[in-house]
Design a protein around this motif. Structure first.
Motif, PDB file in Angstrom:
ATOM      1  N   ALA A 152       7.630 -11.855 -30.247  1.00 23.33           N
ATOM      2  CA  ALA A 152       7.409 -10.396 -30.850  1.00 23.33           C
ATOM      3  C   ALA A 152       6.858  -9.499 -29.821  1.00 23.33           C
ATOM      4  O   ALA A 152       6.330  -9.854 -28.989  1.00 23.33           O
ATOM      5  CB  ALA A 152       6.189 -10.631 -31.465  1.00 23.33           C
ATOM      6  N   PRO A 153       7.451  -8.254 -29.878  1.00 18.57           N
ATOM      7  CA  PRO A 153       6.927  -7.244 -28.879  1.00 18.57           C
ATOM      8  C   PRO A 153       5.645  -6.983 -29.258  1.00 18.57           C
ATOM      9  O   PRO A 153       4.932  -6.690 -30.150  1.00 18.57           O
ATOM     10  CB  PRO A 153       7.705  -6.052 -29.125  1.00 18.57           C
ATOM     11  CG  PRO A 153       8.191  -6.164 -30.627  1.00 18.57           C
ATOM     12  CD  PRO A 153       8.122  -7.743 -30.989  1.00 18.57           C
ATOM     13  N   LEU A 154       4.744  -6.955 -28.090  1.00 18.98           N
ATOM     14  CA  LEU A 154       3.370  -6.747 -28.157  1.00 18.98           C
ATOM     15  C   LEU A 154       2.903  -5.301 -27.673  1.00 18.98           C
ATOM     16  O   LEU A 154       1.912  -4.760 -27.913  1.00 18.98           O
ATOM     17  CB  LEU A 154       2.420  -7.794 -26.989  1.00 18.98           C
ATOM     18  CG  LEU A 154       2.790  -8.949 -27.645  1.00 18.98           C
ATOM     19  CD1 LEU A 154       1.909 -10.235 -26.732  1.00 18.98           C
ATOM     20  CD2 LEU A 154       2.176  -9.523 -29.177  1.00 18.98           C
ATOM     21  N   ILE A 155       3.587  -4.828 -26.475  1.00 19.79           N
ATOM     22  CA  ILE A 155       3.562  -3.643 -25.892  1.00 19.79           C
ATOM     23  C   ILE A 155       4.907  -2.943 -25.767  1.00 19.79           C
ATOM     24  O   ILE A 155       5.757  -3.883 -25.058  1.00 19.79           O
ATOM     25  CB  ILE A 155       2.627  -3.656 -24.561  1.00 19.79           C
ATOM     26  CG1 ILE A 155       1.420  -4.454 -24.751  1.00 19.79           C
ATOM     27  CG2 ILE A 155       2.472  -2.302 -23.843  1.00 19.79           C
ATOM     28  CD1 ILE A 155       0.410  -3.913 -25.417  1.00 19.79           C
ATOM     29  N   VAL A 156       5.071  -1.950 -26.227  1.00 17.32           N
ATOM     30  CA  VAL A 156       6.422  -1.324 -26.178  1.00 17.32           C
ATOM     31  C   VAL A 156       6.270   0.124 -25.072  1.00 17.32           C
ATOM     32  O   VAL A 156       5.340   0.681 -25.133  1.00 17.32           O
ATOM     33  CB  VAL A 156       6.896  -0.803 -27.344  1.00 17.32           C
ATOM     34  CG1 VAL A 156       8.390  -0.040 -27.202  1.00 17.32           C
ATOM     35  CG2 VAL A 156       7.088  -1.997 -28.464  1.00 17.32           C
ATOM     36  N   LEU A 157       7.185  -0.140 -24.249  1.00 18.96           N
ATOM     37  CA  LEU A 157       7.389   0.915 -23.008  1.00 18.96           C
ATOM     38  C   LEU A 157       8.477   1.727 -23.046  1.00 18.96           C
ATOM     39  O   LEU A 157       9.542   1.698 -23.476  1.00 18.96           O
ATOM     40  CB  LEU A 157       7.267  -0.053 -21.719  1.00 18.96           C
ATOM     41  CG  LEU A 157       6.354  -0.890 -21.196  1.00 18.96           C
ATOM     42  CD1 LEU A 157       6.570  -1.466 -19.955  1.00 18.96           C
ATOM     43  CD2 LEU A 157       4.732  -0.154 -21.254  1.00 18.96           C
ATOM     44  N   VAL A 158       8.063   3.042 -22.463  1.00 15.38           N
ATOM     45  CA  VAL A 158       9.183   3.846 -22.376  1.00 15.38           C
ATOM     46  C   VAL A 158       9.080   4.230 -20.764  1.00 15.38           C
ATOM     47  O   VAL A 158       8.105   4.094 -20.068  1.00 15.38           O
ATOM     48  CB  VAL A 158       9.359   5.240 -23.050  1.00 15.38           C
ATOM     49  CG1 VAL A 158       9.319   4.912 -24.485  1.00 15.38           C
ATOM     50  CG2 VAL A 158       7.772   5.956 -22.725  1.00 15.38           C
ATOM     51  N   ALA A 159      10.162   4.665 -20.224  1.00 18.01           N
ATOM     52  CA  ALA A 159      10.280   5.081 -18.746  1.00 18.01           C
ATOM     53  C   ALA A 159       9.411   6.308 -18.389  1.00 18.01           C
ATOM     54  O   ALA A 159       9.132   7.384 -19.262  1.00 18.01           O
ATOM     55  CB  ALA A 159      11.741   5.551 -18.310  1.00 18.01           C
ATOM     56  N   LEU A 160       9.227   6.106 -17.047  1.00 16.78           N
ATOM     57  CA  LEU A 160       8.237   7.282 -16.612  1.00 16.78           C
ATOM     58  C   LEU A 160       9.238   8.258 -16.293  1.00 16.78           C
ATOM     59  O   LEU A 160      10.402   8.243 -15.944  1.00 16.78           O
ATOM     60  CB  LEU A 160       7.708   6.925 -15.058  1.00 16.78           C
ATOM     61  CG  LEU A 160       6.495   6.065 -15.097  1.00 16.78           C
ATOM     62  CD1 LEU A 160       6.270   5.287 -13.697  1.00 16.78           C
ATOM     63  CD2 LEU A 160       5.173   6.449 -15.593  1.00 16.78           C
ATOM     64  N   GLU A 161       8.546   9.492 -16.366  1.00 18.54           N
ATOM     65  CA  GLU A 161       9.461  10.862 -16.325  1.00 18.54           C
ATOM     66  C   GLU A 161       9.784  10.900 -14.841  1.00 18.54           C
ATOM     67  O   GLU A 161       9.007  10.724 -13.748  1.00 18.54           O
ATOM     68  CB  GLU A 161       8.840  12.062 -16.753  1.00 18.54           C
ATOM     69  CG  GLU A 161       8.681  12.031 -18.259  1.00 18.54           C
ATOM     70  CD  GLU A 161       9.790  12.202 -18.993  1.00 18.54           C
ATOM     71  OE1 GLU A 161      10.703  12.733 -18.607  1.00 18.54           O
ATOM     72  OE2 GLU A 161      10.026  11.730 -20.060  1.00 18.54           O
ATOM     73  N   GLU A 162      10.752  11.511 -14.208  1.00 15.03           N
ATOM     74  CA  GLU A 162      11.073  11.555 -12.864  1.00 15.03           C
ATOM     75  C   GLU A 162      10.048  12.334 -12.329  1.00 15.03           C
ATOM     76  O   GLU A 162       9.429  13.183 -12.816  1.00 15.03           O
ATOM     77  CB  GLU A 162      12.469  12.512 -12.788  1.00 15.03           C
ATOM     78  CG  GLU A 162      13.501  11.299 -13.164  1.00 15.03           C
ATOM     79  CD  GLU A 162      13.899  10.217 -11.973  1.00 15.03           C
ATOM     80  OE1 GLU A 162      13.785  10.616 -10.822  1.00 15.03           O
ATOM     81  OE2 GLU A 162      14.248   9.340 -12.504  1.00 15.03           O
ATOM     82  N   GLY A 163       9.709  11.904 -11.140  1.00 14.56           N
ATOM     83  CA  GLY A 163       8.812  12.668 -10.357  1.00 14.56           C
ATOM     84  C   GLY A 163       7.254  12.411 -10.709  1.00 14.56           C
ATOM     85  O   GLY A 163       6.333  12.842  -9.838  1.00 14.56           O
ATOM     86  N   GLU A 164       7.062  11.497 -11.678  1.00 11.38           N
ATOM     87  CA  GLU A 164       5.700  11.099 -11.959  1.00 11.38           C
ATOM     88  C   GLU A 164       5.490   9.967 -11.040  1.00 11.38           C
ATOM     89  O   GLU A 164       6.214   9.042 -10.459  1.00 11.38           O
ATOM     90  CB  GLU A 164       5.586  10.475 -13.207  1.00 11.38           C
ATOM     91  CG  GLU A 164       5.368  11.741 -14.034  1.00 11.38           C
ATOM     92  CD  GLU A 164       5.235  11.462 -15.618  1.00 11.38           C
ATOM     93  OE1 GLU A 164       4.365  10.572 -15.750  1.00 11.38           O
ATOM     94  OE2 GLU A 164       5.883  11.940 -16.429  1.00 11.38           O
TER      95      GLU A 164
END
Length: 164
Positions: A152-164
């Motif tokens: 089961a997914p417990l924490i869902v992530l998205v990519a960091l924005e470029e330059g962060e």
């Protein structure tokens, strides 16, 4: 108990014993054997062949000397294996069924690779769940106190924005 060991490729090895008889299961194939202590070693007999085996266990490595060869076997922790498998996906997933005990991040938080993001409880043991990569928490789909299944997914992530 069943563990995975990694030689050239991961193998599941399980040993069941009753008295001086044993069955060694390697990837589901049973090999009957008998064992007995022999000083600091264990003598194992398989198909009339007797060999001494010396085993020394470290934290994540088991050192084995047998059959005139030596191996350093990596013990594959199911939690770590789940995290490594999750590196290609955008979620920290549950390595086993359990209950979410604590969450240390919220939607919008930035996390680093390997950061502890949650704690689960399974079979009366608590396990830290780590971020599979750096990113930003998109959502936490399981609430503290909720049960979940393996994977089961417990924490869902998205990519960091470029330059962060």
């Amino acid at each position: 108990m069943s563990v995975q060991i990694a030689l050239d490729e991961p193998r599941e090895v399980r040993v069941t014993r009753s008295g001086d008889t044993a069955t060694v299961w390697i990837d589901g194939v049973a090999v009957p054997a008998s064992t007995r202590p022999d000083g600091g070693a264990t003598e194992i007999t398989v198909d009339e062949r007797r060999e001494k085996i010396w085993v020394v266990a470290g934290r994540d490595t088991v050192f084995v000397h047998a059959f005139d060869r030596a191996w350093a076997l990596e013990v594959v922790d199911p939690v770590e294996a789940s995290l490594r498998a999750g590196q290609s996906v955008d979620a920290a997933t549950a390595p086993m069924p359990g209950v979410l005990v604590a969450v240390s991040v919220a939607a919008g938080d930035e996390v680093t690779d390997g950061q502890v993001v949650a704690v689960i409880e399974s079979m009366k043991m608590q396990t830290e769940i780590r971020a599979p990569r750096a990113g930003v928490v998109e959502r936490v789909p399981v609430a503290v106190g909720e049960s979940f299944g393996q994977g089961a997914p417990l924490i869902v992530l998205v990519a960091l924005e470029e330059g962060e």
